[in-house]
Enzyme design. Sequence first.
Site, PDB file in Angstrom:
ATOM      1  NE  ARG A   1      61.032  -3.664  -2.031  1.00 27.70           N
ATOM      2  CZ  ARG A   1      60.432  -2.627  -2.629  1.00 27.70           C
ATOM      3  NH1 ARG A   1      61.154  -1.644  -3.147  1.00 27.70           N
ATOM      4  NH2 ARG A   1      59.115  -2.569  -2.708  1.00 27.70           N
TER       5      ARG A   1
ATOM      6  CD  GLU B   1      65.357   0.393   2.446  1.00 27.32           C
ATOM      7  OE1 GLU B   1      64.163   0.694   2.644  1.00 27.32           O
ATOM      8  OE2 GLU B   1      65.850   0.224   1.340  1.00 27.32           O
TER       9      GLU B   1
ATOM     10  CG  HIS C   1      63.185   2.754  -0.276  1.00 25.51           C
ATOM     11  ND1 HIS C   1      63.098   1.431   0.075  1.00 25.51           N
ATOM     12  CD2 HIS C   1      62.444   2.866  -1.415  1.00 25.51           C
ATOM     13  CE1 HIS C   1      62.350   0.781  -0.801  1.00 25.51           C
ATOM     14  NE2 HIS C   1      61.941   1.634  -1.722  1.00 25.51           N
TER      15      HIS C   1
HETATM   16  C1  GLV Z   1      59.001   1.259  -3.838  1.00 28.67           C
HETATM   17  O1  GLV Z   1      60.020   0.811  -3.429  1.00 28.67           O
HETATM   18  C2  GLV Z   1      57.935   0.482  -4.402  1.00 28.67           C
HETATM   19  O2  GLV Z   1      58.023  -0.758  -4.416  1.00 28.67           O
HETATM   20  O3  GLV Z   1      56.946   1.078  -4.849  1.00 28.67           O
END
Ligand code: GLV
Length: 327
Positions: free
Chosen positions: A239, A268, A287
């Site tokens: 994250r 983001e 991401h």
């Molecule tokens: C992706 O970032 C997730 O948490 O699945």
Amino acid sequence: MKKNILVSRQYPREGIRLLEKEDFLLTIWEKQRPMTQNELIEQAKTHHALLCTLTDKIDKHFLEQCRHLEIISQFAVGYDNIDIAAATRFGIPIGFTPDAMSEATADIAFGLMIAVARKMFFLHKTIINGQWGYFNPTGKLGVELKNKTLGIFGLGRIGVKMAQRCKNAYNMDIIYHNRTRNKDAEKLLNASYVEFDDLLLKSDVLSVHCALTSATKKIFNRSAFQKMKPSAIFINTARGPIHHEKDLAHAIQAGDIWGTGLDVTNPEPMQKDNPLLFMENVCILPHVGSGTIEARNQMSVLAAMNIIDFYSNRQVPHIVNPEVLES
Ligand code: GLV
């Protein structure tokens, strides 16, 4: 009475098909943009259950408005977008989709590590900019990874997969720091547990795989980067808010570390003029850690099964707050 399920965007058909086979009424948000929080609240008010994902803001405000929800099933392994304490207070079970994306996310961490070590994204841009140049024996040099030390911050499901890749491909030594020791992984990988400062001091590659919590928020800040090796590569596929983005840019510019590979940023989306995007030893992705057909299909199945099992026998196979089902 038929249960109404709000589906916050278009998820892979595998999971949706399972829900459709049951006696549910599905409302799927079809627009090519996510719902705003107000739209989500308004829609959720008329539904019994919600299938949502990591950018849907399921905070205290949302939960106060939608405390009638019988289950929230999150299409993600991380759930920092959800106020778990508030959901638990309201007795709402929160399902999630662990492990479905471990291989896919570890591939992205591993790929970013190599891409940073060899400046791949930057070199790609030089071609686009007409700067291929000539074969220069001392130019465009990267570094090798063989026999280096991999530090894992958060040695769980995804961290283990990343460590296995690094061990098998490059015979890397594995060190890690966790809240609690992972003895199974220690045996599997011959990994050593170290204190956080030692992780910073000793890692050639430091890869982040922990959850975002108040304890991990901005833990990779200026003082952390200053303790790392000037040759170190910092990878974050967990994250964005776990690292301090300006401090990271500063650390690379100041030569405190070699470079970084990020699949997650803060905020983001990242702004297109963010200085990190123009640095030689930086590779950034939008991401996409779980972004394989296999992982996303499996995530949709797990997210659907959490709802189906809840309504058929009050079990949620992958649940964040199991205590709500005990009461
Ligand atoms: C992706 O970032 C997730 O948490 O699945």
